[in-house]
Motif scaffolding. Structure first.
Motif, PDB file in Angstrom:
ATOM      1  N   GLY A  65       0.775  -1.236   0.000  1.00 21.12           N
ATOM      2  CA  GLY A  65       0.000   0.000   0.000  1.00 21.12           C
ATOM      3  C   GLY A  65       0.803   1.281   0.000  1.00 21.12           C
ATOM      4  N   PHE A  66       2.102   1.214   0.208  1.00 28.71           N
ATOM      5  CA  PHE A  66       2.932   2.426   0.219  1.00 28.71           C
ATOM      6  C   PHE A  66       3.136   2.935  -1.211  1.00 28.71           C
ATOM      7  N   PRO A  67       3.281   4.269  -1.381  1.00 29.64           N
ATOM      8  CA  PRO A  67       3.446   4.807  -2.741  1.00 29.64           C
ATOM      9  C   PRO A  67       4.790   4.450  -3.384  1.00 29.64           C
ATOM     10  N   TYR A  68       5.827   4.224  -2.576  1.00 30.94           N
ATOM     11  CA  TYR A  68       7.142   3.849  -3.116  1.00 30.94           C
ATOM     12  C   TYR A  68       7.397   2.368  -2.866  1.00 30.94           C
ATOM     13  N   GLY A  69       8.102   1.759  -3.819  1.00 28.61           N
ATOM     14  CA  GLY A  69       8.405   0.341  -3.665  1.00 28.61           C
ATOM     15  C   GLY A  69       9.727  -0.018  -4.299  1.00 28.61           C
ATOM     16  N   PHE A 124      17.395  -0.214  12.530  1.00 28.17           N
ATOM     17  CA  PHE A 124      16.922   1.170  12.696  1.00 28.17           C
ATOM     18  C   PHE A 124      16.362   1.351  14.105  1.00 28.17           C
ATOM     19  N   GLY A 125      15.856   2.561  14.374  1.00 30.71           N
ATOM     20  CA  GLY A 125      15.191   2.825  15.649  1.00 30.71           C
ATOM     21  C   GLY A 125      16.135   2.789  16.835  1.00 30.71           C
ATOM     22  N   ASN A 126      17.388   3.266  16.616  1.00 35.27           N
ATOM     23  CA  ASN A 126      18.396   3.242  17.692  1.00 35.27           C
ATOM     24  C   ASN A 126      18.509   1.835  18.283  1.00 35.27           C
ATOM     25  N   TYR A 127      18.613   0.847  17.420  1.00 32.60           N
ATOM     26  CA  TYR A 127      18.611  -0.579  17.795  1.00 32.60           C
ATOM     27  C   TYR A 127      19.591  -0.847  18.933  1.00 32.60           C
ATOM     28  N   ASN A 128      19.073  -1.517  19.983  1.00 38.62           N
ATOM     29  CA  ASN A 128      19.903  -1.725  21.173  1.00 38.62           C
ATOM     30  C   ASN A 128      19.693  -3.119  21.779  1.00 38.62           C
ATOM     31  N   SER A 187       8.075   2.561  10.243  1.00 35.52           N
ATOM     32  CA  SER A 187       8.632   1.390  10.918  1.00 35.52           C
ATOM     33  C   SER A 187       7.665   0.218  10.848  1.00 35.52           C
ATOM     34  N   LYS A 188       6.507   0.436  10.210  1.00 30.94           N
ATOM     35  CA  LYS A 188       5.513  -0.632  10.051  1.00 30.94           C
ATOM     36  C   LYS A 188       5.591  -1.185   8.630  1.00 30.94           C
ATOM     37  N   TRP A 189       5.094  -2.407   8.471  1.00 32.75           N
ATOM     38  CA  TRP A 189       5.181  -3.055   7.152  1.00 32.75           C
ATOM     39  C   TRP A 189       4.001  -2.689   6.268  1.00 32.75           C
ATOM     40  N   HIS A 190       2.880  -2.194   6.863  1.00 34.78           N
ATOM     41  CA  HIS A 190       1.678  -1.913   6.073  1.00 34.78           C
ATOM     42  C   HIS A 190       1.345  -0.428   6.138  1.00 34.78           C
ATOM     43  N   PHE A 191       0.904   0.116   4.999  1.00 39.10           N
ATOM     44  CA  PHE A 191       0.613   1.548   4.897  1.00 39.10           C
ATOM     45  C   PHE A 191      -0.551   1.926   5.814  1.00 39.10           C
ATOM     46  N   GLY A 199       7.596   1.288   3.474  1.00 37.23           N
ATOM     47  CA  GLY A 199       7.425   0.531   4.704  1.00 37.23           C
ATOM     48  C   GLY A 199       8.703  -0.089   5.234  1.00 37.23           C
ATOM     49  N   TYR A 200       8.738  -0.246   6.532  1.00 40.40           N
ATOM     50  CA  TYR A 200       9.774  -0.990   7.256  1.00 40.40           C
ATOM     51  C   TYR A 200      11.195  -0.611   6.812  1.00 40.40           C
ATOM     52  N   TYR A 201      11.387   0.705   6.674  1.00 40.49           N
ATOM     53  CA  TYR A 201      12.712   1.246   6.313  1.00 40.49           C
ATOM     54  C   TYR A 201      13.260   0.640   5.013  1.00 40.49           C
TER      55      TYR A 201
END
Length: 296
Positions: A65-69, A124-128, A187-191, A199-201
């Motif tokens: 559903g995202f505009p870019y792929g 991503f998301g300052n992974y720790n 950060s989500k997989w669905h728009f 989606g999802y970086y």
């Protein structure tokens, strides 16, 4: 990640692909509606003659559903020419000196230098989640993995130190992934109708790039998250497992493994090692209870 002037097309990397015909396959990200035509500009050695080829733009269907792929931008290469670089442009006319040039990888055939490469995207998301990452890395090595490729957007300072250790050891290769400088990432997989672009970086694009990047270097490329481990039940490592699976499935190029969830909410006191308590992240050795199989 290089943005073209239209700001609707982003180039990751071109790869030579002669499996069906002699083409340059450019891994990229495009707007699924706005990008209608692109051209590959090749410079043929030794005389520097310019050859322009219209690209076939294959936008992957799994945009969610995202505009870019993710997209494969595929161009037939000129005959009697083995170009080392390519430029991508919206028009067959222009000045090649004003266009960004990209090196075409995989031009020279190589013998496999490793058996197993794991692709992890995107950090991503300052992974720790340091403890789980280390445990996964060490499990990968026990199972026979020689290379782990990480598409890194960002992570914590402590995680940077861990990555540095594994890079110096020769296990990890870092691919910088500053996708948020170019697009509004989710950060989500669905728009979610929230104005984000991809989606999802850009996970799908990163994984596709990782496949082609390692196509000639690794016998197997494994698409995993850092919290996933393929654990053989009948074999000591992946090499013997895959030998057995290939014997049972001759000519098969892709193997899908069923996943099971071991919830963080249920834990055991075994492997509660006090010296690990100061390390942030999940201790996977304490989560050995599996959710029931899903009916579907």
């Amino acid at each position: 990640i290089t943005a073209l002037k239209d700001n609707r097309t982003f180039i990751i990397s071109p790869y030579f692909d002669d499996r069906e015909s002699k083409v340059t396959r450019v891994i990229g990200i495009v707007h699924h509606e706005d990008v209608k035509q692109l051209y590959c500009w090749f410079c043929c050695p030794p005389d520097g003659k310019i050859y322009v080829s219209k690209a076939k733009i294959d936008v992957h269907s799994d945009r969610f559903g995202f505009p870019y792929g993710a997209a494969d931008i595929v161009c037939l290469e000129p005959e009697n020419c083995d170009p080392t670089h390519v430029s991508i442009h919206q028009s067959p006319r222009g000045n090649i000196d004003q266009l960004p040039r990209f090196e075409i990888k995989n031009r020279k055939a190589e013998t496999f230098s490793v058996d197993f490469t794991v692709c992890i995207s995107a950090m991503f998301g300052n992974y720790n989640n340091v403890l789980q990452f280390i445990q996964s890395m060490e499990m990968y090595k026990i199972l026979g993995v020689q290379k782990v490729v990480i598409y890194k957007n960002n992570c914590s300072h402590l995680m940077e130190k861990v990555l540095k250790f594994y890079v110096e050891e020769g296990t990890v290769e870092i691919i910088p992934w500053p996708i948020n400088l170019h697009l509004k990432v989710s950060s989500k997989w669905h728009f979610m109708q929230d104005g984000t672009h991809i989606g999802y970086y850009g996970q799908i694009t990163a994984l596709n790039d990782c496949i082609y990047r390692n196509m000639q270097r690794s016998k197997f490329v494994v698409l995993n998250d850092a919290d996933e481990i393929i654990l053989p039940l009948k074999h000591p490592d992946w090499k013997s497992m895959m030998s057995s699976l290939q014997e049972q499935n001759p000519g098969t190029g892709i193997f899908l493994f069923e996943n099971h969830i071991f919830p963080e909410t249920v834990s055991t006191h075994m492997f509660n090692i006090s010296s690990w308590n100061t390390v942030p992240g999940v201790n996977i050795l304490q989560h050995v209870h599996r959710e029931p199989d899903r009916k579907d």
